[in-house]
Design a protein around this motif. Sequence first.
Motif, PDB file in Angstrom:
ATOM      1  N   ILE A 177      -3.549 -22.924  -2.516  1.00 59.64           N
ATOM      2  CA  ILE A 177      -3.006 -21.653  -2.034  1.00 59.64           C
ATOM      3  C   ILE A 177      -4.067 -20.929  -1.216  1.00 59.64           C
ATOM      4  O   ILE A 177      -5.122 -20.558  -1.726  1.00 59.64           O
ATOM      5  N   ALA A 178      -3.769 -20.738   0.073  1.00 58.07           N
ATOM      6  CA  ALA A 178      -4.725 -20.077   0.964  1.00 58.07           C
ATOM      7  C   ALA A 178      -4.432 -18.596   1.114  1.00 58.07           C
ATOM      8  O   ALA A 178      -5.348 -17.791   1.327  1.00 58.07           O
ATOM      9  N   ALA A 179      -3.170 -18.194   1.021  1.00 61.78           N
ATOM     10  CA  ALA A 179      -2.806 -16.792   1.201  1.00 61.78           C
ATOM     11  C   ALA A 179      -1.417 -16.549   0.619  1.00 61.78           C
ATOM     12  O   ALA A 179      -0.630 -17.485   0.436  1.00 61.78           O
ATOM     13  N   ILE A 180      -1.149 -15.284   0.309  1.00 61.77           N
ATOM     14  CA  ILE A 180       0.165 -14.853  -0.166  1.00 61.77           C
ATOM     15  C   ILE A 180       0.611 -13.718   0.747  1.00 61.77           C
ATOM     16  O   ILE A 180      -0.042 -12.671   0.801  1.00 61.77           O
ATOM     17  N   GLU A 181       1.702 -13.927   1.467  1.00 62.48           N
ATOM     18  CA  GLU A 181       2.141 -12.951   2.460  1.00 62.48           C
ATOM     19  C   GLU A 181       3.537 -12.441   2.123  1.00 62.48           C
ATOM     20  O   GLU A 181       4.489 -13.226   2.053  1.00 62.48           O
ATOM     21  N   PRO A 182       3.694 -11.118   1.902  1.00 64.65           N
ATOM     22  CA  PRO A 182       5.015 -10.547   1.592  1.00 64.65           C
ATOM     23  C   PRO A 182       6.007 -10.783   2.728  1.00 64.65           C
ATOM     24  O   PRO A 182       5.655 -10.724   3.905  1.00 64.65           O
ATOM     25  N   THR A 183       7.256 -11.062   2.338  1.00 66.20           N
ATOM     26  CA  THR A 183       8.318 -11.270   3.328  1.00 66.20           C
ATOM     27  C   THR A 183       9.423 -10.235   3.217  1.00 66.20           C
ATOM     28  O   THR A 183      10.390 -10.285   3.965  1.00 66.20           O
ATOM     29  N   GLY A 184       9.287  -9.289   2.271  1.00 67.13           N
ATOM     30  CA  GLY A 184      10.291  -8.249   2.104  1.00 67.13           C
ATOM     31  C   GLY A 184      11.103  -8.437   0.843  1.00 67.13           C
ATOM     32  O   GLY A 184      11.230  -9.554   0.328  1.00 67.13           O
ATOM     33  N   ALA A 185      11.665  -7.340   0.332  1.00 68.37           N
ATOM     34  CA  ALA A 185      12.518  -7.335  -0.867  1.00 68.37           C
ATOM     35  C   ALA A 185      11.811  -7.910  -2.081  1.00 68.37           C
ATOM     36  O   ALA A 185      12.433  -8.502  -2.964  1.00 68.37           O
ATOM     37  N   GLY A 186      10.480  -7.754  -2.126  1.00 68.05           N
ATOM     38  CA  GLY A 186       9.711  -8.218  -3.276  1.00 68.05           C
ATOM     39  C   GLY A 186       9.347  -9.681  -3.259  1.00 68.05           C
ATOM     40  O   GLY A 186       8.611 -10.141  -4.117  1.00 68.05           O
ATOM     41  N   ALA A 187       9.859 -10.429  -2.294  1.00 64.44           N
ATOM     42  CA  ALA A 187       9.541 -11.856  -2.195  1.00 64.44           C
ATOM     43  C   ALA A 187       8.334 -12.054  -1.288  1.00 64.44           C
ATOM     44  O   ALA A 187       7.950 -11.163  -0.531  1.00 64.44           O
ATOM     45  N   SER A 188       7.739 -13.245  -1.380  1.00 64.89           N
ATOM     46  CA  SER A 188       6.572 -13.556  -0.554  1.00 64.89           C
ATOM     47  C   SER A 188       6.594 -15.029  -0.180  1.00 64.89           C
ATOM     48  O   SER A 188       7.348 -15.828  -0.747  1.00 64.89           O
ATOM     49  N   ASP A 189       5.745 -15.370   0.774  1.00 65.92           N
ATOM     50  CA  ASP A 189       5.485 -16.761   1.113  1.00 65.92           C
ATOM     51  C   ASP A 189       4.070 -17.115   0.676  1.00 65.92           C
ATOM     52  O   ASP A 189       3.158 -16.282   0.766  1.00 65.92           O
ATOM     53  N   ILE A 190       3.908 -18.319   0.209  1.00 69.19           N
ATOM     54  CA  ILE A 190       2.573 -18.857  -0.069  1.00 69.19           C
ATOM     55  C   ILE A 190       2.163 -19.708   1.122  1.00 69.19           C
ATOM     56  O   ILE A 190       2.908 -20.588   1.554  1.00 69.19           O
ATOM     57  N   VAL A 191       0.992 -19.424   1.675  1.00 67.92           N
ATOM     58  CA  VAL A 191       0.468 -20.212   2.782  1.00 67.92           C
ATOM     59  C   VAL A 191      -0.451 -21.286   2.204  1.00 67.92           C
ATOM     60  O   VAL A 191      -1.354 -20.997   1.429  1.00 67.92           O
ATOM     61  N   ILE A 192      -0.181 -22.531   2.576  1.00 61.69           N
ATOM     62  CA  ILE A 192      -0.926 -23.664   2.039  1.00 61.69           C
ATOM     63  C   ILE A 192      -2.181 -23.929   2.862  1.00 61.69           C
ATOM     64  O   ILE A 192      -2.178 -23.836   4.088  1.00 61.69           O
ATOM     65  N   ASP A 193      -3.261 -24.258   2.174  1.00 66.53           N
ATOM     66  CA  ASP A 193      -4.517 -24.617   2.831  1.00 66.53           C
ATOM     67  C   ASP A 193      -4.365 -25.998   3.475  1.00 66.53           C
ATOM     68  O   ASP A 193      -4.567 -27.041   2.851  1.00 66.53           O
ATOM     69  N   HIS A 194      -3.969 -25.988   4.728  1.00 57.92           N
ATOM     70  CA  HIS A 194      -3.643 -27.203   5.477  1.00 57.92           C
ATOM     71  C   HIS A 194      -3.764 -26.849   6.955  1.00 57.92           C
ATOM     72  O   HIS A 194      -3.504 -25.707   7.341  1.00 57.92           O
ATOM     73  N   PRO A 195      -4.182 -27.773   7.814  1.00 60.03           N
ATOM     74  CA  PRO A 195      -4.341 -27.444   9.244  1.00 60.03           C
ATOM     75  C   PRO A 195      -3.106 -26.819   9.883  1.00 60.03           C
ATOM     76  O   PRO A 195      -3.223 -25.971  10.774  1.00 60.03           O
ATOM     77  N   GLU A 196      -1.910 -27.185   9.412  1.00 59.87           N
ATOM     78  CA  GLU A 196      -0.681 -26.624   9.975  1.00 59.87           C
ATOM     79  C   GLU A 196      -0.212 -25.379   9.229  1.00 59.87           C
ATOM     80  O   GLU A 196       0.800 -24.777   9.597  1.00 59.87           O
ATOM     81  N   ALA A 197      -0.927 -24.977   8.182  1.00 60.96           N
ATOM     82  CA  ALA A 197      -0.616 -23.781   7.390  1.00 60.96           C
ATOM     83  C   ALA A 197       0.860 -23.685   7.016  1.00 60.96           C
ATOM     84  O   ALA A 197       1.527 -22.686   7.292  1.00 60.96           O
ATOM     85  N   PRO A 198       1.414 -24.717   6.371  1.00 62.19           N
ATOM     86  CA  PRO A 198       2.823 -24.630   5.959  1.00 62.19           C
ATOM     87  C   PRO A 198       3.023 -23.526   4.937  1.00 62.19           C
ATOM     88  O   PRO A 198       2.084 -23.129   4.220  1.00 62.19           O
ATOM     89  N   ARG A 199       4.263 -23.036   4.857  1.00 58.91           N
ATOM     90  CA  ARG A 199       4.604 -21.967   3.927  1.00 58.91           C
ATOM     91  C   ARG A 199       5.634 -22.455   2.926  1.00 58.91           C
ATOM     92  O   ARG A 199       6.533 -23.221   3.276  1.00 58.91           O
ATOM     93  N   VAL A 200       5.498 -21.985   1.699  1.00 60.78           N
ATOM     94  CA  VAL A 200       6.504 -22.247   0.679  1.00 60.78           C
ATOM     95  C   VAL A 200       6.876 -20.914   0.039  1.00 60.78           C
ATOM     96  O   VAL A 200       6.131 -19.934   0.126  1.00 60.78           O
ATOM     97  N   SER A 201       8.011 -20.872  -0.607  1.00 61.44           N
ATOM     98  CA  SER A 201       8.533 -19.614  -1.146  1.00 61.44           C
ATOM     99  C   SER A 201       7.869 -19.234  -2.468  1.00 61.44           C
ATOM    100  O   SER A 201       7.594 -20.098  -3.311  1.00 61.44           O
ATOM    101  N   LEU A 202       7.634 -17.938  -2.619  1.00 61.84           N
ATOM    102  CA  LEU A 202       7.222 -17.363  -3.898  1.00 61.84           C
ATOM    103  C   LEU A 202       8.319 -16.403  -4.317  1.00 61.84           C
ATOM    104  O   LEU A 202       8.508 -15.351  -3.697  1.00 61.84           O
ATOM    105  N   ALA A 203       9.080 -16.774  -5.333  1.00 62.88           N
ATOM    106  CA  ALA A 203      10.173 -15.928  -5.792  1.00 62.88           C
ATOM    107  C   ALA A 203       9.639 -14.620  -6.376  1.00 62.88           C
ATOM    108  O   ALA A 203       8.558 -14.589  -6.964  1.00 62.88           O
ATOM    109  N   ARG A 204      10.395 -13.573  -6.213  1.00 59.07           N
ATOM    110  CA  ARG A 204       9.967 -12.252  -6.675  1.00 59.07           C
ATOM    111  C   ARG A 204       9.607 -12.264  -8.160  1.00 59.07           C
ATOM    112  O   ARG A 204       8.592 -11.688  -8.573  1.00 59.07           O
ATOM    113  N   GLU A 205      10.428 -12.954  -8.978  1.00 65.83           N
ATOM    114  CA  GLU A 205      10.191 -12.946 -10.419  1.00 65.83           C
ATOM    115  C   GLU A 205       8.996 -13.805 -10.831  1.00 65.83           C
ATOM    116  O   GLU A 205       8.575 -13.772 -11.986  1.00 65.83           O
TER     117      GLU A 205
END
Length: 241
Positions: A200-228
């Motif tokens: 996990i390289a970063a956690i970026e809010p996307t609104g409504a309490g949810a966020s994306d997790i940015v993966i430590d990878h040259p292409e910086a893929p994102r995966v979902s972080l559920a609000r709960e």
Amino acid sequence: MNSPNLRAMVVDDEPLARDELVFLLGQCGGVEVVAQASSAKDALEALGEATPDVAFVDLRMPGPDGIALAEAVRARSPRTQVIVVSAHDDGALRAFDAEVRDYLLKPVRLERLAQALDRVRQHARSDAPKLDRLAVRRKGALVVVDVGQVLYFEVKDELVWAITRDDRYALDMSLTEIESRVGPEFFRSHRSVLVRVSAIAAIEPTGAGASDIVIDHPEAPRVSLARERTKALKEIIPVLG
């Protein structure tokens, strides 16, 4: 292929109570309600076909109560963990004597339910052999993948994928089974995502309490972080600033 979710059965003689718990389980993510029953008799009939990982049983029902049902479930399906749900706390000692996994008081709070589900997953994880390597089929051959190289697992297009820095591999396993066998190095950030904590390289809010997790990878893929799941992740990676 197998469902990526924890399989749950909900047993309560009150339809509204069943509906409420099913709704809350849906809010937790990573759970599939595979059976509902209004009595211990109906629950035991559904047990064999549904093969739940966890059964939520009401304490006070007509006929055999939740404790008797918990004992019967354990006898018939030892791998099924039982959580007793009750509006009263006077059954807790009997419940734990019957080796239930947890005891929830009504009205069930979402945060408390999530904790109970974590206990179920942790127990399942402790009983399963650690998953260190995966053999995946590719072009007619079996390719061996080191789990230590996997950055995250993701359910996409009805398949579970293992993503490394260099490739991605389709797996014939459920996400729940993988989660139970990879240990605490991975975190269930969403019902469809299992991410390596150290990736996990970063956690970026996307609104409504949810966020994306940015993966430590040259292409910086994102995966979902559920609000709960945000609070649970903050316990692993404290926010200090």
